[in-house]
Write a protein that holds these residues in place. Structure first.
Motif, short mmCIF file in Angstrom:
data_model
loop_
_atom_site.label_atom_id
_atom_site.label_comp_id
_atom_site.label_asym_id
_atom_site.label_seq_id
_atom_site.Cartn_x
_atom_site.Cartn_y
_atom_site.Cartn_z
N ASN A 169 0.86 -1.19 0.00
CA ASN A 169 0.00 0.00 0.00
C ASN A 169 0.90 1.24 0.00
O ASN A 169 1.60 1.51 0.98
N ILE A 170 0.87 2.01 -1.10
CA ILE A 170 1.78 3.15 -1.22
C ILE A 170 1.06 4.49 -1.15
O ILE A 170 1.72 5.53 -1.14
N ALA A 171 -0.26 4.50 -1.12
CA ALA A 171 -0.99 5.75 -0.95
C ALA A 171 -2.36 5.43 -0.37
O ALA A 171 -3.10 4.59 -0.92
N HIS A 172 -2.70 6.08 0.74
CA HIS A 172 -3.96 5.82 1.43
C HIS A 172 -4.32 7.08 2.21
O HIS A 172 -3.44 7.74 2.78
N PRO A 173 -5.61 7.44 2.24
CA PRO A 173 -5.97 8.67 2.96
C PRO A 173 -5.77 8.58 4.48
O PRO A 173 -5.72 9.62 5.15
N TYR A 174 -5.64 7.35 5.02
CA TYR A 174 -5.54 7.19 6.47
C TYR A 174 -4.22 6.56 6.94
O TYR A 174 -3.96 6.54 8.14
#
Length: 624
Positions: free
Chosen positions: A224-229
């Motif tokens: 996971n390289i981009a997540h809002p949380y």
């Protein structure tokens, strides 16, 4: 006793089932299909959003690789390397400035480049251009690591370093790098583009579907390289909390685009995903399944509300509709009572363009026709009475007039030398002649002859009558203007009688313009819009700019012996009206005091196309 239902109740009993039953059926069906339909709509919105955002990210990464290849092929790097190798300081300084300008140009093309660097083989930064005034200076070990990895790369290979957090940037960066190979095949350094990955994270955070939907990005290893949380690399294939989420990630790693349900933190979700081909990444947009059920429940509630509102609206609509539908009917009923009482002046206003409006319009036309027929009957009775008296009255008046005329002539001859006798006898003789003309017109009016119909060019007839008045009109300062239509058919009329009508009209028009003015005569084909069964006609309009007719006199102008002129007999217009009606036509007069009078003549047109006008010049006669 028979029950009597009003029209309003009948409309209510008819419209309520027609309105409410379809709504109930459609609502019942839509409640059962709402979940599937909402899922389809949300999935479509998800897929559109994920494909658009994935393409946007792919474009950023693709053009970053393309710019890196372009920079490494530019000759300015070769020139700078040669100048430094041979210690040509002036040339090296010149090429250094060119490289600075080149890097600034590439940075200015996009907001996603944070800085561009050129490293030598030892890891030293030869050129560094950033978006800020003071670009980040990375530590030497990292530069050495970049140079070391570049030595093991192919000449055309481009790599991307893992995402790293920069304290100076206060955000995440990605390093795209490519070895620079000089002209003789030696790897002379590394060109690095520090991509502002924080902006890509902002793209992910700004994706919203529904109330709690969000997006996340994984790399080709499933991390996971981009997540809002969560921070980058918070989750990988080894530590995803739920097997269904891991299966989703594995499917995303295969590329392509699809939907899949999974569970995360105990909540069931639906994700739409699409690949980012430039790097092998994949973007997913997810929304909780509870939101789909919530939308379905909202649809169910709205259906019930619509059904209830439709019922209330139908009640109000029927009430208003019945009122507006029945009001013209009530007006018609009231008008029929007035007509039964002898009042033919009542006119119902037309307030719609539907069948009721047509009915009201037809009723008004019927009342006007009844009024016109009544007026014609009264006028016919007058004419019949005049016809019975005309012969006797003419005989009783004309015989004494002839005797008086003879006596006056005899006296004029016997006393020819007496000027006083000559003056008074001349006055008496003129009055006797005037009375004789009146008796002649009276006889002609009372015993109108049937028209002798023959094909007549109405435009030529108009022009010939105007020629008779040319000199008299010029003396009074009256200007003729013609607007005669080309190609009118020959009308079957009595040319002598129509000439008499036009003469009477022109005489009245000339008398109404004592100070001069303009007399406009027009002819054109015409069909009544009010009566669809009416025949084709020719309309002739004679319009003057004279003193006009007072409104109180306008309704009496066709009465026999009515005249506002001192020398008029009051028979010209009644005689003209009789002639036009004998031809099956219509004669109307419109006037405004002080602005002029328009006389409108409508004559039936022969529909055969064999006898046509050869064509007349419609230009105005220069002598008029």
């Amino acid at each position: 006793m028979k029950l009597r239902f009003s029209i309003s109740l009948k409309l209510l009993l008819l419209i309520l089932p027609l309105v409410c039953m379809p709504i109930a059926i459609v609502g019942y069906s839509s409640i059962h299909a709402s979940v599937e339909r909402v899922n389809r709509l949300v999935r479509h919105e998800q897929m559109v959003e994920v494909r658009t955002s994935a393409q946007k990210i792919n474009d950023v990464l693709y053009y970053c690789r393309l710019d890196l290849e372009t920079i490494c092929r530019l000759p300015v790097l070769e020139d700078y390397h040669i100048a430094r190798s041979f210690r040509l300081d002036a040339e090296a300084e010149f090429n250094y400035e060119n490289i600075i300008n080149l890097f600034q140009d590439f940075i200015g093309r996009t907001t996603y480049y944070y800085q561009i660097r050129y490293l030598d083989r030892d890891g030293g930064e030869l050129v560094r251009v950033g978006r800020d005034r003071d670009p980040i200076e990375l530590d030497l070990p990292r530069n050495l690591e970049l140079v070391g990895m570049a030595q093991d790369m192919g000449a055309e290979e481009i790599r991307m370093w893992d995402i790293s957090y920069s304290q100076a940037r206060e955000g995440y960066l990605i390093h795209y790098y490519k070895p620079y190979v000089c002209g003789w095949g030696e790897k002379a350094g590394v060109v690095v583009i520090d991509l502002d990955y924080q902006r890509i994270i902002e793209i992910i955070k700004n994706i919203h579907v529904g109330e709690r939907g969000y997006a996340f990005l994984i790399d080709k290893s499933g991390r996971n390289i981009a997540h809002p949380y969560f921070k980058p690399y918070r989750y990988s294939l080894e530590n995803y909390p739920d097997p269904s989420l891991r299966e989703l990630v594995l499917e995303m790693m295969n590329g392509g685009a699809d939907w899949r349900q999974y569970i995360f933190e105990g909540e069931e979700k639906v994700a739409a995903f699409s690949a980012v081909p430039a790097t092998g990444w994949s973007l997913a947009v997810t929304v909780p399944s509870a939101e789909l059920k919530k939308e379905a429940e909202a649809i169910r509630t709205r259906v019930v509300q619509v059904a209830a509102g439709a019922f209330v609206f139908a009640l109000l609509g029927v009430s208003v509709l019945s009122y507006y539908l029945l009001r013209p009917v009530r007006n018609l009923v009231a008008a029929t009572h007035q007509i039964a009482g002898g009042d033919l002046t009542h006119d119902i206003p037309v307030q719609s363009r539907d069948e009721l409006g047509d009915l009201t319009h037809s009723f008004n036309r019927m009342v006007r026709n009844l009024s016109r027929i009544q007026h014609e009957l009264v006028r016919s009775e007058k004419l019949i009475s005049l016809g019975r008296l005309s012969a006797g009255v003419a005989h009783e008046i004309r015989n004494p007039l002839n005797a008086m005329k003879g006596a006056v002539v005899h006296m004029q001859r016997r006393r020819a030398d007496d000027p006083l006798i000559q003056e008074y006898t001349q006055l008496v003789s003129e009055e006797i002649d005037r009375l004789n003309r009146f008796v002649t017109e009276f006889l002609y009016f009372a015993k109108q002859a049937q028209p002798v119909l023959m094909p007549t060019d109405i435009n030529r007839l108009i022009l010939s009558i105007q020629n008779l008045f040319g000199g008299h009109a010029r003396e009074k300062g009256i200007h003729f203007k013609n607007q005669l239509a080309d190609g009118l058919p020959l009308l079957k009329v009595d040319p002598q009688q129509i000439e008499q009508v036009l003469l009477n009209i022109l005489i009245n028009a000339v008398d109404a313009m004592p100070s001069g003015g303009r007399l406009t005569t027009s002819s054109s084909p015409f069909r009544s819009l009010d009566d669809k069964e009416s025949e084709d006609r020719v309309r002739i309009i004679v319009e003057d700019t004279g003193i006009g007719i007072p409104a109180e006199n306008l309704h009496s102008i066709f009465d026999p012996f009515f005249s506002t002129k001192d020398t008029g007999t009051g028979l010209g217009l009644p005689l003209s009206l009789g002639i036009i009606e004998a031809h099956g036509g219509v004669l109307q007069v419109q006037s405004k005091p002080g602005r002029g009078t328009a006389v409108i003549i409508e004559l039936p047109m022969e529909s055969n196309g064999k006898e046509r006008r050869s064509g007349l010049e419609q230009e105005e006669n220069p002598d008029r």
